[in-house]
Design a protein around this motif. Structure first.
Motif, PDB file in Angstrom:
ATOM      1  N   ARG A 107      35.702 -28.816  49.969  1.00  0.00           N
ATOM      2  CA  ARG A 107      34.432 -29.038  50.660  1.00  0.00           C
ATOM      3  C   ARG A 107      34.609 -28.903  52.180  1.00  0.00           C
ATOM      4  N   HIS A 160      27.454 -21.172  51.312  1.00  0.00           N
ATOM      5  CA  HIS A 160      26.068 -21.504  51.023  1.00  0.00           C
ATOM      6  C   HIS A 160      25.954 -22.964  50.578  1.00  0.00           C
ATOM      7  N   GLU A 161      24.977 -23.661  51.148  1.00  0.00           N
ATOM      8  CA  GLU A 161      24.810 -25.090  50.878  1.00  0.00           C
ATOM      9  C   GLU A 161      24.482 -25.383  49.421  1.00  0.00           C
ATOM     10  N   HIS A 162      23.859 -24.437  48.710  1.00  0.00           N
ATOM     11  CA  HIS A 162      23.535 -24.669  47.306  1.00  0.00           C
ATOM     12  C   HIS A 162      24.811 -24.769  46.462  1.00  0.00           C
ATOM     13  N   VAL A 163      25.797 -23.925  46.771  1.00  0.00           N
ATOM     14  CA  VAL A 163      27.063 -23.968  46.037  1.00  0.00           C
ATOM     15  C   VAL A 163      27.796 -25.271  46.326  1.00  0.00           C
ATOM     16  N   ALA A 213      26.451 -28.092  47.258  1.00  0.00           N
ATOM     17  CA  ALA A 213      25.691 -29.179  46.642  1.00  0.00           C
ATOM     18  C   ALA A 213      25.936 -29.225  45.134  1.00  0.00           C
ATOM     19  N   PHE A 214      25.992 -28.054  44.494  1.00  0.00           N
ATOM     20  CA  PHE A 214      26.226 -28.023  43.053  1.00  0.00           C
ATOM     21  C   PHE A 214      27.585 -28.629  42.710  1.00  0.00           C
ATOM     22  N   TRP A 226      34.463 -19.519  43.676  1.00  0.00           N
ATOM     23  CA  TRP A 226      33.260 -20.149  44.227  1.00  0.00           C
ATOM     24  C   TRP A 226      32.907 -19.580  45.592  1.00  0.00           C
ATOM     25  N   ALA A 247      29.354 -17.926  46.410  1.00  0.00           N
ATOM     26  CA  ALA A 247      28.510 -18.301  47.553  1.00  0.00           C
ATOM     27  C   ALA A 247      28.027 -17.061  48.298  1.00  0.00           C
ATOM     28  N   HIS A 256      25.319 -15.471  46.140  1.00  0.00           N
ATOM     29  CA  HIS A 256      24.103 -16.270  46.171  1.00  0.00           C
ATOM     30  C   HIS A 256      23.346 -16.072  47.490  1.00  0.00           C
ATOM     31  N   ARG A 257      24.086 -15.994  48.591  1.00  0.00           N
ATOM     32  CA  ARG A 257      23.449 -15.787  49.894  1.00  0.00           C
ATOM     33  C   ARG A 257      22.752 -14.431  49.957  1.00  0.00           C
TER      34      ARG A 257
END
Length: 221
Positions: free
Chosen positions: A167, A176-179, A181-182, A206, A210, A213-214
């Motif tokens: 982290r 990416h903040e979604h990754v 957060a998940f 991961w 990310a 995903h971005r």
């Protein structure tokens, strides 16, 4: 001795701070960040970093090529010209990655460099550390047994996946903040090796997810 990536980073930094030129072997599953940690430690200390993939070399690639030199008396000798990627001066980390994926003949050639800091006529400058890394047999990696004399000259450090370490790295890299957060919700999925599948979760995977995903792409691959 098994460490988190953050603990490994601290340990390697202490070797540099103490100027301990002890050959060090880092063991861990694929994708856990062994190479990244070493590169980050070298950069943090202002050291050069040379990454040598032994599994991709032949013995002559490391020792160099014999070149005849005349002695002026009708005879001569052969001298070994070392490869250009071996350092000639300065200070840095010579990182031998995938060391146990190299066949025994290649490991034997590297043994002199690791044990004696020289190979053929080449001698590693005093300002350089020799560190190596490899995967374990239980990770289903295509590895060879390390010769006992070589293994006995290494410090052996293991590294495991750790969410807190990842982290901190992910925030620093702007993943990416979604990754993030998940994985905060499902940290057990940070690293789950599945040899039956080509794609499985790891810290390295991961980071790729990310990026996908971005860009608005499916992270499943």
């Amino acid at each position: 001795m098994t460490l988190t990536p953050a603990e490994l980073q601290s340990y390697l930094s202490s070797l540099i701070a103490g100027n301990l030129k002890l050959s060090t072997m880092i063991w861990g599953p694929p994708g856990v960040g062994k190479s990244s940690v070493v590169a980050q430690v070298a950069a943090a200390h202002g050291l050069d970093f040379v990454d040598v993939r032994l599994s991709q070399l032949a013995p002559t690639d490391l020792r160099g090529l014999p070149v005849p030199e005349a002695d002026g008396q009708g005879g001569g000798v052969s001298r070994w010209y070392p490869p250009e990627f071996l350092p000639r001066g300065g200070h840095g980390v010579l990182f031998l990655d995938e060391v146990n994926m190299a066949p025994p003949t290649m490991q034997g050639m590297a043994q002199q460099l690791i044990l004696d800091r020289r190979v053929g006529s080449y001698e590693l400058p005093d300002g350089w550390f020799v560190w190596a890394a490899g995967n374990r047999k239980e990770d289903r990696a295509s590895v060879f047994d390390m010769p006992a004399p070589l293994a006995n000259r290494f410090l052996h450090l293991g590294v495991r996946a750790d969410f807190d370490s990842w982290r901190s790295y992910a925030l620093g890299r702007g993943l990416h903040e979604h990754v993030i957060a998940f994985l905060t919700f499902r940290p057990e999925l940070l690293h789950r090796l599945d040899p039956s599948q080509p794609a499985w979760p790891s810290p390295r995977a991961w980071e790729m997810a990310a990026q996908l995903h971005r860009a608005g792409l499916d992270a499943a691959p």
